[in-house]
Design a protein around this motif. Structure first.
Motif, PDB file in Angstrom:
ATOM      1  N   ASN A 132       0.433  -1.258  -0.106  1.00 20.60           N
ATOM      2  CA  ASN A 132      -0.341  -0.068  -0.163  1.00 20.60           C
ATOM      3  C   ASN A 132       0.478   1.019   0.350  1.00 20.60           C
ATOM      4  OD1 ASN A 132      -2.266  -0.882  -0.014  1.00 20.60           O
ATOM      5  ND2 ASN A 132      -3.040  -1.405   2.347  1.00 20.60           N
ATOM      6  N   ARG A 133       1.397   1.228   0.592  1.00 18.73           N
ATOM      7  CA  ARG A 133       2.565   2.487   0.665  1.00 18.73           C
ATOM      8  C   ARG A 133       3.383   3.252  -0.669  1.00 18.73           C
ATOM      9  NH1 ARG A 133       6.138   5.710   4.159  1.00 18.73           N
ATOM     10  NH2 ARG A 133       8.309   5.666   3.603  1.00 18.73           N
ATOM     11  N   ARG A 134       4.227   1.253  -1.605  1.00 21.00           N
ATOM     12  CA  ARG A 134       4.372   1.888  -2.946  1.00 21.00           C
ATOM     13  C   ARG A 134       3.146   2.820  -3.632  1.00 21.00           C
ATOM     14  NH1 ARG A 134       9.032   3.203  -3.307  1.00 21.00           N
ATOM     15  NH2 ARG A 134       8.155   4.849  -4.810  1.00 21.00           N
ATOM     16  N   LYS A 135       2.408   1.807  -3.176  1.00 21.81           N
ATOM     17  CA  LYS A 135       1.205   2.428  -4.283  1.00 21.81           C
ATOM     18  C   LYS A 135       0.891   3.411  -4.219  1.00 21.81           C
ATOM     19  CE  LYS A 135      -3.814  -0.007  -4.950  1.00 21.81           C
ATOM     20  NZ  LYS A 135      -4.860  -0.886  -5.028  1.00 21.81           N
ATOM     21  N   ILE A 136       1.173   4.183  -3.043  1.00 20.27           N
ATOM     22  CA  ILE A 136       0.667   5.084  -3.148  1.00 20.27           C
ATOM     23  C   ILE A 136       1.535   6.004  -3.450  1.00 20.27           C
ATOM     24  CG2 ILE A 136       0.499   6.946  -0.651  1.00 20.27           C
ATOM     25  CD1 ILE A 136      -1.244   4.742   0.537  1.00 20.27           C
ATOM     26  N   LEU A 137       2.941   5.525  -3.434  1.00 14.87           N
ATOM     27  CA  LEU A 137       3.646   7.000  -3.692  1.00 14.87           C
ATOM     28  C   LEU A 137       4.092   6.367  -5.062  1.00 14.87           C
ATOM     29  CD1 LEU A 137       7.198   6.007  -1.003  1.00 14.87           C
ATOM     30  CD2 LEU A 137       5.099   8.242  -1.243  1.00 14.87           C
ATOM     31  N   ASP A 138       3.630   5.561  -5.637  1.00 14.75           N
ATOM     32  CA  ASP A 138       3.660   5.501  -7.106  1.00 14.75           C
ATOM     33  C   ASP A 138       2.630   6.570  -7.393  1.00 14.75           C
ATOM     34  OD1 ASP A 138       5.215   3.603  -7.879  1.00 14.75           O
ATOM     35  OD2 ASP A 138       4.163   2.226  -7.199  1.00 14.75           O
ATOM     36  N   ALA A 139       1.656   6.701  -6.418  1.00 15.80           N
ATOM     37  CA  ALA A 139       0.227   7.730  -7.363  1.00 15.80           C
ATOM     38  C   ALA A 139       0.438   8.775  -7.013  1.00 15.80           C
ATOM     39  CB  ALA A 139      -1.071   6.988  -6.507  1.00 15.80           C
ATOM     40  N   ALA A 140       1.375   9.550  -5.876  1.00 12.11           N
ATOM     41  CA  ALA A 140       1.377  11.093  -5.513  1.00 12.11           C
ATOM     42  C   ALA A 140       2.181  11.004  -6.894  1.00 12.11           C
ATOM     43  CB  ALA A 140       2.698  10.187  -4.416  1.00 12.11           C
ATOM     44  N   LEU A 141       3.693  10.089  -7.211  1.00 15.75           N
ATOM     45  CA  LEU A 141       4.318  10.900  -8.129  1.00 15.75           C
ATOM     46  C   LEU A 141       3.727  11.106  -9.832  1.00 15.75           C
ATOM     47  CD1 LEU A 141       7.518  10.299  -9.715  1.00 15.75           C
ATOM     48  CD2 LEU A 141       7.242   7.646  -9.841  1.00 15.75           C
ATOM     49  N   GLU A 142       2.648  10.087 -10.396  1.00  9.69           N
ATOM     50  CA  GLU A 142       1.404  10.622 -10.992  1.00  9.69           C
ATOM     51  C   GLU A 142       1.234  11.511 -11.187  1.00  9.69           C
ATOM     52  OE1 GLU A 142       0.727   9.901 -14.715  1.00  9.69           O
ATOM     53  OE2 GLU A 142       2.050   8.125 -13.665  1.00  9.69           O
ATOM     54  N   VAL A 143       0.211  11.981  -9.551  1.00  7.75           N
ATOM     55  CA  VAL A 143       0.327  12.987  -9.506  1.00  7.75           C
ATOM     56  C   VAL A 143       0.763  14.399  -9.555  1.00  7.75           C
ATOM     57  CG1 VAL A 143      -1.604  14.230  -8.173  1.00  7.75           C
ATOM     58  CG2 VAL A 143      -2.112  11.911  -8.576  1.00  7.75           C
ATOM     59  N   PHE A 144       1.739  14.277  -9.319  1.00  6.54           N
ATOM     60  CA  PHE A 144       2.928  15.166  -8.500  1.00  6.54           C
ATOM     61  C   PHE A 144       3.648  15.597  -9.956  1.00  6.54           C
ATOM     62  CE2 PHE A 144       3.471  13.935  -3.654  1.00  6.54           C
ATOM     63  CZ  PHE A 144       2.662  15.143  -3.128  1.00  6.54           C
ATOM     64  N   SER A 145       3.935  14.804 -10.880  1.00  7.03           N
ATOM     65  CA  SER A 145       4.971  14.920 -11.937  1.00  7.03           C
ATOM     66  C   SER A 145       4.104  15.251 -12.525  1.00  7.03           C
ATOM     67  CB  SER A 145       5.749  13.616 -12.283  1.00  7.03           C
ATOM     68  OG  SER A 145       4.717  12.614 -12.593  1.00  7.03           O
ATOM     69  N   ALA A 146       2.931  15.445 -12.692  1.00 10.45           N
ATOM     70  CA  ALA A 146       1.540  16.045 -13.925  1.00 10.45           C
ATOM     71  C   ALA A 146       1.266  17.467 -13.160  1.00 10.45           C
ATOM     72  CB  ALA A 146       0.310  15.301 -14.648  1.00 10.45           C
ATOM     73  N   GLN A 147       1.078  17.796 -11.674  1.00  7.08           N
ATOM     74  CA  GLN A 147       0.760  19.085 -11.825  1.00  7.08           C
ATOM     75  C   GLN A 147       1.314  19.589 -10.585  1.00  7.08           C
ATOM     76  OE1 GLN A 147      -2.768  19.385 -12.047  1.00  7.08           O
ATOM     77  NE2 GLN A 147      -2.928  17.391 -13.473  1.00  7.08           N
ATOM     78  N   GLY A 148       2.688  18.788 -10.548  1.00  6.30           N
ATOM     79  CA  GLY A 148       3.206  20.018  -9.298  1.00  6.30           C
ATOM     80  C   GLY A 148       2.816  19.888  -8.317  1.00  6.30           C
ATOM     81  N   PHE A 149       3.634  20.622  -6.920  1.00  5.97           N
ATOM     82  CA  PHE A 149       3.053  20.450  -5.752  1.00  5.97           C
ATOM     83  C   PHE A 149       2.323  21.315  -5.558  1.00  5.97           C
ATOM     84  CE2 PHE A 149       3.393  21.500  -1.251  1.00  5.97           C
ATOM     85  CZ  PHE A 149       3.465  20.561  -0.980  1.00  5.97           C
ATOM     86  N   ARG A 150       1.929  22.253  -6.320  1.00  2.00           N
ATOM     87  CA  ARG A 150       1.589  22.793  -5.416  1.00  2.00           C
ATOM     88  C   ARG A 150      -0.777  22.713  -6.147  1.00  2.00           C
ATOM     89  NH1 ARG A 150       4.494  27.988  -5.771  1.00  2.00           N
ATOM     90  NH2 ARG A 150       5.457  28.855  -4.449  1.00  2.00           N
ATOM     91  N   GLY A 151       0.034  22.326  -7.261  1.00  3.91           N
ATOM     92  CA  GLY A 151      -1.746  21.565  -8.160  1.00  3.91           C
ATOM     93  C   GLY A 151      -1.968  20.502  -7.123  1.00  3.91           C
ATOM     94  N   ALA A 152      -1.012  19.417  -7.208  1.00  9.89           N
ATOM     95  CA  ALA A 152      -1.331  17.969  -6.465  1.00  9.89           C
ATOM     96  C   ALA A 152      -2.211  17.729  -4.758  1.00  9.89           C
ATOM     97  CB  ALA A 152      -0.726  17.261  -6.042  1.00  9.89           C
ATOM     98  N   THR A 153      -3.402  17.743  -5.324  1.00  7.64           N
ATOM     99  CA  THR A 153      -4.132  17.203  -3.910  1.00  7.64           C
ATOM    100  C   THR A 153      -4.416  15.599  -2.977  1.00  7.64           C
ATOM    101  OG1 THR A 153      -6.548  16.662  -5.392  1.00  7.64           O
ATOM    102  CG2 THR A 153      -5.615  19.167  -4.646  1.00  7.64           C
TER     103      THR A 153
END
Length: 197
Positions: free
Chosen positions: A9-30
């Protein structure tokens, strides 16, 4: 002790976070976006990471280890030209294998590196200073041309990471072609000519 499910689950969350942060940036990610990509509830997300900042920091910590490895792999006893060319190839390969990580790092730096400033001005600067001294030694030994070591390193970063960071732009200009198509021979020739004594 963490269980296999917790690690997954931790890896799944980090993979999802990477996807969102790399597309939206830190500020744009929720957190909601990250939870949606991970397929988990927001409370489940917060069980593993107490904040968006904690996820971002975990990703940056992982990334720094990956990003510094090719620079650390340069052999001080090797031939200067061959070592620099191998470094350039490794950086290009990283852009191919880790495009999201490259964009995550680029977004962090574009924002002024608020979460990575200490590492950049600390470990990364030390490693780059050591590499610049090594390059000067190779220049003095006549193995490579007289060039500014720092700008050489910056050029390698810029010319290899461009393929990951500006993937969409390259695809649009090249009618959807693989951005890496032809990149390695071009960069090899460019840097070989630059480095030739």
């Amino acid at each position: 002790m963490t269980t296999r499910i917790q690690r997954r689950n931790r890896r799944k969350i980090l993979d999802a976070a990477l996807e969102v942060f790399s597309a939206q940036g830190f500020r744009g990610a929720t957190l909601d976006q990250i939870a949606g990509v991970a397929g988990l509830s927001k409370p489940n997300l917060l069980y593993y990471f107490d904040s968006k900042e904690a996820m971002h920091r975990a990703l940056l910590d992982e990334l720094l280890d990956i990003w510094l490895a090719p620079l650390r792999a340069m052999n001080p006893e090797g031939d200067g030209r061959a070592e620099i060319m191998a470094y350039m190839r490794r950086k290009l390969q990283m852009s191919r294998e880790y495009p999201r990580e490259s964009r995550l790092f680029a977004n962090e730096v574009l924002q002024g590196a608020p979460r990575l400033g200490d590492e950049i001005s600390g470990d990364l600067k030390t490693l780059v200073d050591e590499t610049a001294a090594l390059i000067r030694r190779w220049i003095k030994a006549g193995q490579i041309a007289r060039i500014d070591p720092y700008h050489l390193i910056f050029s390698i970063w810029a010319l290899t990471q461009h393929y990951a960071d500006f993937d969409a732009q390259i695809r649009m200009i090249r009618d959807g072609a693989d951005p890496m198509d032809g990149a390695e021979p071009y960069l090899e020739e460019l840097f070989d000519r630059l480095l030739k004594p």
